[in-house]
Design a protein around this motif. Structure first.
Motif, PDB file in Angstrom:
ATOM      1  N   SER A 118      -5.630  -9.267  -6.023  1.00 45.62           N
ATOM      2  CA  SER A 118      -5.576  -7.859  -5.620  1.00 45.62           C
ATOM      3  C   SER A 118      -6.758  -7.083  -6.185  1.00 45.62           C
ATOM      4  CB  SER A 118      -4.262  -7.232  -6.091  1.00 45.62           C
ATOM      5  OG  SER A 118      -4.272  -5.828  -5.916  1.00 45.62           O
ATOM      6  N   GLN A 119      -7.054  -7.299  -7.488  1.00 44.60           N
ATOM      7  CA  GLN A 119      -8.147  -6.555  -8.094  1.00 44.60           C
ATOM      8  C   GLN A 119      -9.502  -7.014  -7.569  1.00 44.60           C
ATOM      9  OE1 GLN A 119      -8.257  -3.778  -9.638  1.00 44.60           O
ATOM     10  NE2 GLN A 119     -10.487  -3.976  -9.554  1.00 44.60           N
ATOM     11  N   ALA A 120      -9.652  -8.314  -7.309  1.00 46.07           N
ATOM     12  CA  ALA A 120     -10.907  -8.799  -6.737  1.00 46.07           C
ATOM     13  C   ALA A 120     -11.168  -8.148  -5.384  1.00 46.07           C
ATOM     14  CB  ALA A 120     -10.864 -10.319  -6.599  1.00 46.07           C
ATOM     15  N   LEU A 121     -10.139  -8.053  -4.553  1.00 44.98           N
ATOM     16  CA  LEU A 121     -10.280  -7.388  -3.259  1.00 44.98           C
ATOM     17  C   LEU A 121     -10.583  -5.900  -3.428  1.00 44.98           C
ATOM     18  CD1 LEU A 121      -7.289  -9.086  -1.422  1.00 44.98           C
ATOM     19  CD2 LEU A 121      -9.700  -9.317  -0.782  1.00 44.98           C
ATOM     20  N   GLU A 122      -9.873  -5.257  -4.346  1.00 42.32           N
ATOM     21  CA  GLU A 122     -10.077  -3.823  -4.556  1.00 42.32           C
ATOM     22  C   GLU A 122     -11.484  -3.522  -5.061  1.00 42.32           C
ATOM     23  OE1 GLU A 122      -8.025  -0.001  -6.886  1.00 42.32           O
ATOM     24  OE2 GLU A 122      -7.168  -2.013  -7.105  1.00 42.32           O
ATOM     25  N   ALA A 123     -12.020  -4.428  -5.898  1.00 44.13           N
ATOM     26  CA  ALA A 123     -13.342  -4.190  -6.482  1.00 44.13           C
ATOM     27  C   ALA A 123     -14.475  -4.374  -5.479  1.00 44.13           C
ATOM     28  CB  ALA A 123     -13.552  -5.133  -7.669  1.00 44.13           C
ATOM     29  N   VAL A 124     -14.267  -5.218  -4.463  1.00 43.93           N
ATOM     30  CA  VAL A 124     -15.366  -5.578  -3.566  1.00 43.93           C
ATOM     31  C   VAL A 124     -15.266  -4.891  -2.209  1.00 43.93           C
ATOM     32  CG1 VAL A 124     -16.480  -7.494  -2.332  1.00 43.93           C
ATOM     33  CG2 VAL A 124     -15.695  -7.804  -4.692  1.00 43.93           C
ATOM     34  N   TYR A 125     -14.076  -4.874  -1.643  1.00 42.80           N
ATOM     35  CA  TYR A 125     -13.947  -4.454  -0.251  1.00 42.80           C
ATOM     36  C   TYR A 125     -13.653  -2.963  -0.156  1.00 42.80           C
ATOM     37  CZ  TYR A 125     -12.277  -4.353   4.590  1.00 42.80           C
ATOM     38  OH  TYR A 125     -12.112  -4.077   5.926  1.00 42.80           O
ATOM     39  N   ASN A 126     -14.456  -2.269   0.660  1.00 42.14           N
ATOM     40  CA  ASN A 126     -14.264  -0.849   0.912  1.00 42.14           C
ATOM     41  C   ASN A 126     -13.639  -0.703   2.293  1.00 42.14           C
ATOM     42  OD1 ASN A 126     -14.353   1.917   0.854  1.00 42.14           O
ATOM     43  ND2 ASN A 126     -16.515   2.048   1.410  1.00 42.14           N
ATOM     44  N   PRO A 127     -12.307  -0.626   2.385  1.00 38.36           N
ATOM     45  CA  PRO A 127     -11.665  -0.712   3.691  1.00 38.36           C
ATOM     46  C   PRO A 127     -11.936   0.500   4.572  1.00 38.36           C
ATOM     47  CG  PRO A 127     -10.053  -0.142   2.021  1.00 38.36           C
ATOM     48  CD  PRO A 127     -11.338  -0.428   1.303  1.00 38.36           C
ATOM     49  N   GLY A 128     -12.181   0.211   5.835  1.00 38.77           N
ATOM     50  CA  GLY A 128     -12.221   1.270   6.823  1.00 38.77           C
ATOM     51  C   GLY A 128     -10.858   1.390   7.454  1.00 38.77           C
ATOM     52  N   TYR A 129     -10.811   1.890   8.694  1.00 42.88           N
ATOM     53  CA  TYR A 129      -9.517   2.056   9.335  1.00 42.88           C
ATOM     54  C   TYR A 129      -8.920   0.713   9.708  1.00 42.88           C
ATOM     55  CZ  TYR A 129      -5.951   3.368  12.687  1.00 42.88           C
ATOM     56  OH  TYR A 129      -4.757   3.496  13.347  1.00 42.88           O
TER      57      TYR A 129
END
Length: 438
Positions: free
Chosen positions: A363-374
């Motif tokens: 979860s943290q790896a995804l949160e740190a790298v990916y900037n989600p759009g819509y």
């Protein structure tokens, strides 16, 4: 045949249960310890803990009362802290003080372990050392466990806290309003300093581990320049859940040490019973005063041993061999930004919680790298290896709206749980390799 087998098994179980007090209580030393029954109202006491760096600071207390059979059938000692940083900075009892040893006439009576939010005075519940010694039983006999009992009591006489008169006290859950005249007490939750964590993952940690008694706090990782320090009574101690590029460390205080054995916290960390988790020295940056909840902000330094028992009244461990850890490699690719980052972490080995902690890392790896759009697309590949040679690989592709975290960690946790809970050939997780392209 059943009639021949059951009596010996019953006798064995009875013998193990009867051995619980004997193993722990053999360590009770009247020359250096006082039983709760020997402590009196009005007695003056001295406590020890670290508020900054590794320096142990002494503070003074006054005994308010002895609360009989208060904590799972064991007594609790109610005391008021009279001086020191918690008084000077009006913080109340500080998370991370759990385990701070308290002495009367130079003899150990137990550890600071209980308090409540929004307190107007630094009042604490002290877990007696005799109860804490039960952790040694679990360390030496993994089958031995103590049974819970009463969680409320009546004081020998009324007492006053913060200008309010009380006649009894009770352990109550958060959000539960006690009856008039009843003082509510709660364990001083173990602060878990989480390094590299964002708000979304901190919320996940609180959701998954909060019910077990852990309080996640944003903090620093392992100290880059550790200083040598002995885990003596009053010293800060860390218990690693995760280390590496991401760090999760529970912080508390050492109560008692004899040779390579030590006791800490004065309450459970997660009450898991027999465990094997890394035990570390710790650096305290400072503590954050708050009327709602004050906490020490600390960082682990050097792994020096293993936590082996997590029981109702304390945790117990040994200085020496380090506990084994499970490695994980997490590679996250954000194709929209042409950015890739790899996280290497190690987590503690516990069948119930290893999948949860590894899911937190993803979860943290995804949160740190990916900037989600819509909306977007996620392609995942991961491989989980078991301790007995099994290997499960999984590929998936799906569309998401907003953050992909819930779906991504859900499928990994499910696969890991298959290895942990396989009733035919239990495996346990030995390694995780995970890759996500977004």
């Amino acid at each position: 045949m059943m009639k021949l087998r059951w009596p010996p098994l019953f006798l064995l179980a009875w013998a193990l249960a009867a051995a619980v007090p004997a193993l722990g209580q053999s360590a009770f030393d009247p020359s250096t310890m006082l039983d709760a029954s020997q402590v009196k109202r009005g007695d003056k006491a001295v406590g020890r803990t670290v508020f900054s760096g590794v320096k142990i600071t002494e503070f003074h207390l006054e005994i308010i009362d002895i609360l009989k059979q208060a904590n799972l059938g064991q007594d609790m000692i109610l005391a008021r802290i009279l001086d020191g940083p918690v008084v000077d900075r009006q913080s109340g009892i500080v998370g991370g003080m759990s385990g701070s040893p308290v002495y009367v006439d130079g003899k150990l009576i137990g550890a600071v372990a209980w308090g409540w939010p929004f307190e107007k005075e630094p009042i604490t519940g002290i877990t007696p050392i005799r109860a804490m010694l039960e952790a040694l039983s679990v360390m030496e006999s993994p089958q031995a466990q103590a049974a819970p009992a009463a969680r409320s009591w009546t004081a020998s006489r009324p007492f006053v806290v913060g200008g309010t008169r009380y006649s009894s006290a009770a352990v109550v859950a958060a959000g539960v309003k006690p009856a008039p005249g009843v003082l509510p007490l709660r364990p001083v939750m173990t602060p878990v300093n989480c390094s590299g964590f964002g708000p979304q993952t901190l919320k996940l940690v609180a959701q998954k581990l909060g019910p077990l008694g852990l309080q996640p706090l944003a903090g620093g990782g392992a100290k880059a320049d550790p200083v040598p320090v002995e885990l003596e009574p009053g010293a800060a101690v860390g218990v690693h859940l995760m280390e590496g590029d991401l760090d999760m460390t529970g912080i508390g205080t050492v109560t008692w040490r004899q040779g390579d054995r030590l006791l800490a916290f004065g309450h459970p960390m997660m009450q898991l019973g027999r465990v094997n988790m890394p035990l570390a020295t710790a650096w305290i940056h400072d503590f954050i005063p708050s009327y709602m909840r004050a906490d020490k902000m600390g960082s682990a330094m050097t792994d020096v041993g293993s936590l082996q028992a997590d029981t109702a009244w304390s945790i117990g461990g040994r200085v020496g061999p380090r506990a084994p850890l499970i490695p994980a490699r997490l590679e996250i690719v954000d194709q929209s930004r042409h950015y890739t980052r790899v996280f290497n972490v190690k987590v503690f080995d516990q069948p119930r919680l290893t999948p949860i902690v590894l899911s937190v890392a993803i979860s943290q790896a995804l949160e740190a790298v990916y900037n989600p759009g819509y909306e977007g697309t996620v392609r995942t590949h991961f491989q989980v290896r078991g301790k007995r040679g099994a290997s499960l690989a999984h590929d998936n592709q799906y569309s998401v709206q907003g953050s992909p975290t819930d779906m991504a960690i859900g499928e990994v946790a499910a696969i890991m749980q298959i290895l942990e809970d396989n009733r035919w050939e239990p495996q346990g997780v030995s390694e995780l390799v995970y890759r996500a392209e977004l």
